[in-house]
Scaffold this active site. Structure first.
Site, PDB file in Angstrom:
ATOM      1  N   SER A  21       0.716  -1.373  -0.176  1.00  0.00           N
ATOM      2  CA  SER A  21      -0.047   0.012  -0.013  1.00  0.00           C
ATOM      3  C   SER A  21       0.913   1.323  -0.004  1.00  0.00           C
ATOM      4  O   SER A  21       1.610   1.456  -0.887  1.00  0.00           O
ATOM      5  CB  SER A  21      -0.884   0.018   1.252  1.00  0.00           C
ATOM      6  OG  SER A  21      -1.988   0.773   1.050  1.00  0.00           O
ATOM      7  N   ASP A  37      -2.363   6.288  -4.197  1.00  0.00           N
ATOM      8  CA  ASP A  37      -1.162   5.555  -3.567  1.00  0.00           C
ATOM      9  C   ASP A  37      -0.800   4.165  -4.434  1.00  0.00           C
ATOM     10  O   ASP A  37      -1.575   4.118  -5.508  1.00  0.00           O
ATOM     11  CB  ASP A  37      -1.302   5.107  -2.042  1.00  0.00           C
ATOM     12  CG  ASP A  37      -2.708   4.168  -2.196  1.00  0.00           C
ATOM     13  OD1 ASP A  37      -3.456   4.021  -3.020  1.00  0.00           O
ATOM     14  OD2 ASP A  37      -2.859   3.448  -0.907  1.00  0.00           O
ATOM     15  N   ASP A  42      -1.344   1.001  -4.600  1.00  0.00           N
ATOM     16  CA  ASP A  42      -2.085  -0.020  -4.828  1.00  0.00           C
ATOM     17  C   ASP A  42      -3.609   0.610  -5.310  1.00  0.00           C
ATOM     18  O   ASP A  42      -4.148  -0.112  -5.569  1.00  0.00           O
ATOM     19  CB  ASP A  42      -2.337  -1.079  -3.968  1.00  0.00           C
ATOM     20  CG  ASP A  42      -2.820  -0.516  -2.812  1.00  0.00           C
ATOM     21  OD1 ASP A  42      -2.680   0.583  -2.222  1.00  0.00           O
ATOM     22  OD2 ASP A  42      -3.519  -1.363  -1.854  1.00  0.00           O
ATOM     23  N   ASP A  50      -6.010   2.164  -3.848  1.00  0.00           N
ATOM     24  CA  ASP A  50      -7.150   2.094  -2.915  1.00  0.00           C
ATOM     25  C   ASP A  50      -7.295   3.304  -1.990  1.00  0.00           C
ATOM     26  O   ASP A  50      -8.509   3.467  -1.496  1.00  0.00           O
ATOM     27  CB  ASP A  50      -7.195   0.854  -2.168  1.00  0.00           C
ATOM     28  CG  ASP A  50      -6.170   0.710  -1.027  1.00  0.00           C
ATOM     29  OD1 ASP A  50      -5.370   1.795  -1.060  1.00  0.00           O
ATOM     30  OD2 ASP A  50      -6.127   0.022  -0.393  1.00  0.00           O
TER      31      ASP A  50
END
Length: 461
Positions: free
Chosen positions: A106, A250, A252, A254
């Site tokens: 993340s 970010d 990833d 999400d």
């Protein structure tokens, strides 16, 4: 350098020693544990798992280890390659798979990576399930397949197309209204997979995309957490380009942060507020966020004759409450949008599409839109206590101390005053109480935090 094993997965820094860092042996052990846990809990022989990764440097290595380990257990692997967290979540049910593994740390820096575990709905596994996987990893009670029963491996390169089409098919996404506005958007994707997926979506919506850090090299050009102090480059570029606004995701994809046309932060907390404003305007319902998210969401819901509920901190807890309340919209104040009509996971792509629809229909600039929402300011402090002090006792005393206010003990102690709130949560690893506050000004939020710290110190004496 460290290795963190939790009910939501395993994460750590690449290199170093087994059990201290995320080494190849740790990856294999944990992938084995999850695969074995699935085999123990499914009444079928042939299992399929979907995997996908963000662009971080260690991604290909970790992905290869995970794939080979699952095949070694006799599990079939569908590898999406470079992907996003929400894309993997969508593809698990789309492919009728038995689960998924997302390889991403993340917003952590580039030396980190992680395995995040999904059930057959493409949702994060529950805390109880996660504890069972951890126990299996500890026991190393694995039984690998014989040579004729090894799992198959295949790749897919159409996952982004499927994800985006599902977004375009949503009744609340008005692609034609967005196309009519011909928005110019600057995107900072921190050199990860948002640099592939978000421009594909924006292109379908007739937007002009100015790309900043969109090469998926995994070399993050700044701290990948989308906070104001890391985003000077895009704030300047939005103004220079005369863009309508900026998008930051970010690694990833999400979490979604927005920059207004003046190069100012829209506010991560307000991504969810704006999307909820649009949705609740058209259908009364329930909005959900966590206890540490802005009160602005509650105010907006109330303004649309809708209800608001707060869960314990953590995406799994938000999703559980959303299902219980049949929420229209939910998420977290860190820019995480969860739109259940698509899926129960934080998804920057659907967040972008819903925000663009709202912006197109309101016929306002992004800064004008932001001005229409209640303005709140947050403070974050902590108080370090000596190890012999019982933190739970302190929190219990604080609950009694403010019993005449609106108090929640769902997750620590949250005290809602008329014009502000404070949320006290204990650290799981050290004798610390984290103190989150929100008020109508930064000074008031910080002062409230100081007052609460003084109150805690007086209780200790």
């Amino acid at each position: 350098m460290s290795l963190i094993k939790s009910i939501s997965g395993i994460r750590g820094t690449i290199g170093g020693k087994v059990n201290d860092n995320l080494t190849p042996l740790d990856v294999v052990k944990f992938a084995s544990a999850f695969g074995t846990w699935l085999q123990n809990n499914k009444n079928k022989k042939d299992l399929t798992l979907v995997i996908g990764r963000d662009a971080r440097i260690s991604g290909q290595m970790v992905s290869s280890l995970v794939s080979a380990t699952l095949q070694g257990l006799g599990i079939h692997v569908v590898d999406l390659g470079l992907s996003t967290t929400p894309t993997v979540e969508i593809m698990v049910p789309e492919l009728k798979a038995d689960g998924g593994i997302i390889l991403t740390a993340s917003h952590n820096p580039k030396q980190w990576n992680a395995l995040k575990l999904l059930n057959d709905k493409g949702e994060f596994i529950s805390g109880d399930n996660g504890a069972e996987v951890l126990a299996l990893a500890e026991s190393e009670d694995f039984n690998y397949a014989e040579v004729d029963d090894l799992g198959k491996y295949e790749t897919r390169d159409d996952a982004f197309d499927i994800h985006i089409q599902q977004i375009l098919d949503l009744p609340m996404v008005d692609a034609e209204a967005i196309k009519g506005k011909k928005f110019k958007v600057v995107l900072d994707a921190v050199n990860s997979t948002g640099g592939i997926a978000i421009p594909m979506l924006l292109d379908q919506l007739g937007c002009e995309t100015v790309k900043l850090y969109c090469e998926p090299t995994g070399h993050f050009p700044h701290n990948p957490e989308p906070l104001k102090e890391h985003l000077g480059d895009i704030c300047g570029l939005v103004k220079k380009e005369g863009a309508d606004f900026g998008i930051v995701v970010d690694p990833d994809v999400d979490r979604l942060a927005l920059i207004d046309e003046k190069g100012e932060m829209f506010g991560e907390e307000y991504t969810l507020v704006a999307v909820a404003d649009y949705l609740l305007k058209h259908q009364n319902g329930v909005a959900v966020s966590n206890l540490s998210s802005s009160r602005a969401l509650r105010d907006v819901a109330k303004g649309h004759n809708s209800e608001y509920f707060a869960s314990a901190v953590g995406e799994v807890n938000v999703v559980t409450l959303m299902k219980e309340k049949n929420a229209v919209i939910g998420g977290e104040g860190n820019g995480g949008i969860i739109y259940p009509d698509l899926h129960y996971g934080r998804d920057s792509l659907v967040g972008v599409a819903l925000f663009l629809t709202h912006l197109a229909k309101e016929n306002k600039t992004v800064s004008e839109l932001r001005k229409g929402y209640p303005s709140y300011f947050m403070g974050k402090k902590k108080i370090e206590l000596t190890p012999e002090i019982n933190v739970d006792d302190i929190l219990s005393q604080m609950e009694k101390e403010y019993q005449n206010e609106e108090v929640s003990t769902v997750d620590g102690v949250k005290i809602d005053f008329e014009n502000n709130w404070v949320h006290l949560r204990k650290s799981n690893t050290e004798p610390i109480i984290r103190i989150y506050t929100e008020a109508k000004s930064q000074e008031e939020a910080d002062q409230l935090g100081d007052d609460i710290i003084a109150k805690i110190r007086s209780l200790i004496r």
